[in-house]
Design an enzyme around this catalytic site. Sequence first.
Site, PDB file in Angstrom:
ATOM      1  N   GLY A  20       0.821  -1.201   0.000  1.00 15.68           N
ATOM      2  CA  GLY A  20       0.000   0.000   0.000  1.00 15.68           C
ATOM      3  C   GLY A  20       0.861   1.260   0.000  1.00 15.68           C
ATOM      4  N   ARG A  87       0.008  -8.807  -3.171  1.00 20.61           N
ATOM      5  CA  ARG A  87      -0.028  -7.717  -2.181  1.00 20.61           C
ATOM      6  C   ARG A  87       0.898  -8.056  -1.029  1.00 20.61           C
ATOM      7  NH1 ARG A  87      -1.817  -3.884   1.033  1.00 20.61           N
ATOM      8  NH2 ARG A  87      -2.861  -4.377   3.006  1.00 20.61           N
ATOM      9  N   GLU A 179      -7.440  -5.629   7.317  1.00 17.16           N
ATOM     10  CA  GLU A 179      -6.664  -4.708   6.467  1.00 17.16           C
ATOM     11  C   GLU A 179      -7.643  -4.110   5.468  1.00 17.16           C
ATOM     12  OE1 GLU A 179      -5.411  -6.146   2.857  1.00 17.16           O
ATOM     13  OE2 GLU A 179      -7.456  -6.768   3.376  1.00 17.16           O
ATOM     14  N   ASP A 204      -0.028  -4.246  13.966  1.00 13.51           N
ATOM     15  CA  ASP A 204      -0.631  -3.816  15.230  1.00 13.51           C
ATOM     16  C   ASP A 204      -1.628  -4.881  15.662  1.00 13.51           C
ATOM     17  OD1 ASP A 204      -1.808  -2.172  12.781  1.00 13.51           O
ATOM     18  OD2 ASP A 204      -3.457  -2.631  14.140  1.00 13.51           O
TER      19      ASP A 204
END
Length: 234
Positions: A20, A87, A179, A204
């Site tokens: 990203g 990804r 996500e 996280d």
Amino acid sequence: MSFHIEAKAGEIAESILLPGDPLRAKYIAETFLEDAVCYNHVRGMLGYTGTYRGSRVSVQGTGMGMPSASIYIHELINSYGAKNLVRIGTCGAIQADVKIRDVIIAQAAATDSAIIRNSFPGYDFPQIGNFELIKKAYEVGKAKGLNLHVGNVLSSDIFYSDDNASVFKLGQHGVLAVEMETAGLYYLAAKFGVSGLSLLTVSDHLVTGEQTTALERQTTFNDMIEVALDTVTR
Ligand SMILES: O=P(O)(O)O[C@H]1O[C@H](CO)[C@@H](O)[C@H]1O
Ligand SMILES: O=c1cc[nH]c(=O)[nH]1
């Protein structure tokens, strides 16, 4: 050239990694690729092509969320002939046994996004990763001794949710982490008949409250990056 990517035809490899964060793309090009050339600066959404262990590979930032990522994924497939799209993202864990920095192979993705639902009124179309890429990534990760998790993730349109109860309820149904892009990638891979895989590093933890820093997210998730590079180049 496409609407959002200024590369010329042939400048982007068939196998492409999709973080990203465009600065994670820069880090990967500078750290892992040989002879890397930056082919895109449009909107600062950096993209590079180079070689990894002799194989040509590209890495392209996609931005955050499915609307942004879908633009890049659509153009990479339809204007540049991308065939293997992996990804390499970050995620928030929602299971106690999924720890910070663990790597997740997203076998499938649930989503709260209307993007896919609106394409199939009345149906729930499953968003699944490519089996061959999943298998290869699993073998590569295990050979590296990584603590891998394989399973469902949630691709949400919302980072700051008012309703974490729904997210945790999905956790009770086995969803590993949240996500914002995987379902969009898997949808477009299915739509255009190419191979999609999503690897995620836990940045996280929604249960424990632990977090990594922005610099760590940008430059230290090397296990996932190496698994992705080995998966598409072996
Ligand atoms: O680190 P990236 O790949 O951007 O992935 C995650 O991080 C962003 C939110 O901070 C969202 O894009 C989410 O999917
Ligand atoms: O979308 C995301 C990405 C990382 N961490 C989260 O909690 N959500």
